[in-house]
Design an enzyme around this catalytic site. Sequence first.
Site, PDB file in Angstrom:
ATOM      1  N   LEU A  93       0.756  -1.005  -0.135  1.00 52.64           N
ATOM      2  CA  LEU A  93      -0.106  -0.110  -0.082  1.00 52.64           C
ATOM      3  C   LEU A  93       0.880   1.171   0.033  1.00 52.64           C
ATOM      4  O   LEU A  93       1.882   1.190   0.484  1.00 52.64           O
ATOM      5  CB  LEU A  93      -0.797  -0.027   1.205  1.00 52.64           C
ATOM      6  CG  LEU A  93      -2.139  -0.818   1.408  1.00 52.64           C
ATOM      7  CD1 LEU A  93      -2.823  -0.636   2.638  1.00 52.64           C
ATOM      8  CD2 LEU A  93      -3.054  -0.165   0.361  1.00 52.64           C
ATOM      9  N   ASP A  94       0.564   2.163  -0.783  1.00 49.52           N
ATOM     10  CA  ASP A  94       1.304   3.377  -0.868  1.00 49.52           C
ATOM     11  C   ASP A  94       1.622   3.906   0.652  1.00 49.52           C
ATOM     12  O   ASP A  94       0.659   3.893   1.443  1.00 49.52           O
ATOM     13  CB  ASP A  94       0.836   4.632  -1.770  1.00 49.52           C
ATOM     14  CG  ASP A  94       0.766   4.017  -3.060  1.00 49.52           C
ATOM     15  OD1 ASP A  94       1.744   3.408  -3.472  1.00 49.52           O
ATOM     16  OD2 ASP A  94      -0.391   4.195  -3.831  1.00 49.52           O
ATOM     17  N   TYR A  95       2.554   4.845   0.705  1.00 53.49           N
ATOM     18  CA  TYR A  95       2.836   5.551   1.994  1.00 53.49           C
ATOM     19  C   TYR A  95       1.519   6.412   2.523  1.00 53.49           C
ATOM     20  O   TYR A  95       1.542   6.543   3.615  1.00 53.49           O
ATOM     21  CB  TYR A  95       4.202   6.399   1.626  1.00 53.49           C
ATOM     22  CG  TYR A  95       4.565   7.130   2.900  1.00 53.49           C
ATOM     23  CD1 TYR A  95       5.160   6.699   4.067  1.00 53.49           C
ATOM     24  CD2 TYR A  95       4.415   8.832   2.704  1.00 53.49           C
ATOM     25  CE1 TYR A  95       5.553   7.536   4.835  1.00 53.49           C
ATOM     26  CE2 TYR A  95       5.000   9.531   3.824  1.00 53.49           C
ATOM     27  CZ  TYR A  95       5.465   8.803   4.846  1.00 53.49           C
ATOM     28  OH  TYR A  95       6.013   9.625   5.859  1.00 53.49           O
TER      29      TYR A  95
ATOM     30  N   SER B 212      -1.563   5.976   1.750  1.00 50.76           N
ATOM     31  CA  SER B 212      -2.630   4.988   1.612  1.00 50.76           C
ATOM     32  C   SER B 212      -2.886   4.300   3.062  1.00 50.76           C
ATOM     33  O   SER B 212      -1.789   4.195   3.575  1.00 50.76           O
ATOM     34  CB  SER B 212      -2.714   4.083   0.720  1.00 50.76           C
ATOM     35  OG  SER B 212      -2.885   4.563  -0.791  1.00 50.76           O
TER      36      SER B 212
END
Length: 194
Positions: free
Chosen positions: A43-45, A47
């Site tokens: 998961l992106d930073y 998100s």
Amino acid sequence: MPFKYYIIYKPFQVLTRFGREEGKASLADYFNVPSDVYPVGRLDYDSEGLLILTNDKSLNHRLLDPKFSHEREYWVQVDGAVTGEAVQQLRQGVEIAIDGKTYRTRRCQAAIFETDPTVPERNPPIRFRKLIPAPWIRLTLGEGKNRQVRKMTAAVGFPTLRLIRYRIARITIDGLEPGQMRELDKKEIYDLLF
């Protein structure tokens, strides 16, 4: 060493890895697991939400290989009064850039939440603008390209303000707060995923 399975609620602005990067929090700041346990996917930073941690390489392969498709449900808060037309475009698939090439997303499920979902407060919160609505939409995808959800909502004119992965197959973050973890056994996790 026995296989271990954890589901976690990754907080906002936390790297999806246990290694350190200067000035940024990582999973190691929140979760204490055996050293051979790693996140499945990412998961992106910026998100939040559901991540699976395991040392089971077979499970890792089945969840990441595109030929074993499974649903991922995201709750997305967007900037502006999202229209039914935009939601229909998301359902049909939109063109986004992946590694510098144009990619058309697969058909997916998309709907506007009639009432805002109950989600934990985010720290820091999204910027509040009195005259611009920030509704939530539910997106359920069977694929997972890099920053795909953000690129999709931007492509239909409604940039993502907040992104939470709520579900993978039949595993959800229900009952978890950001930074919390629950351990599952092998039968439990395989039954919920496959």
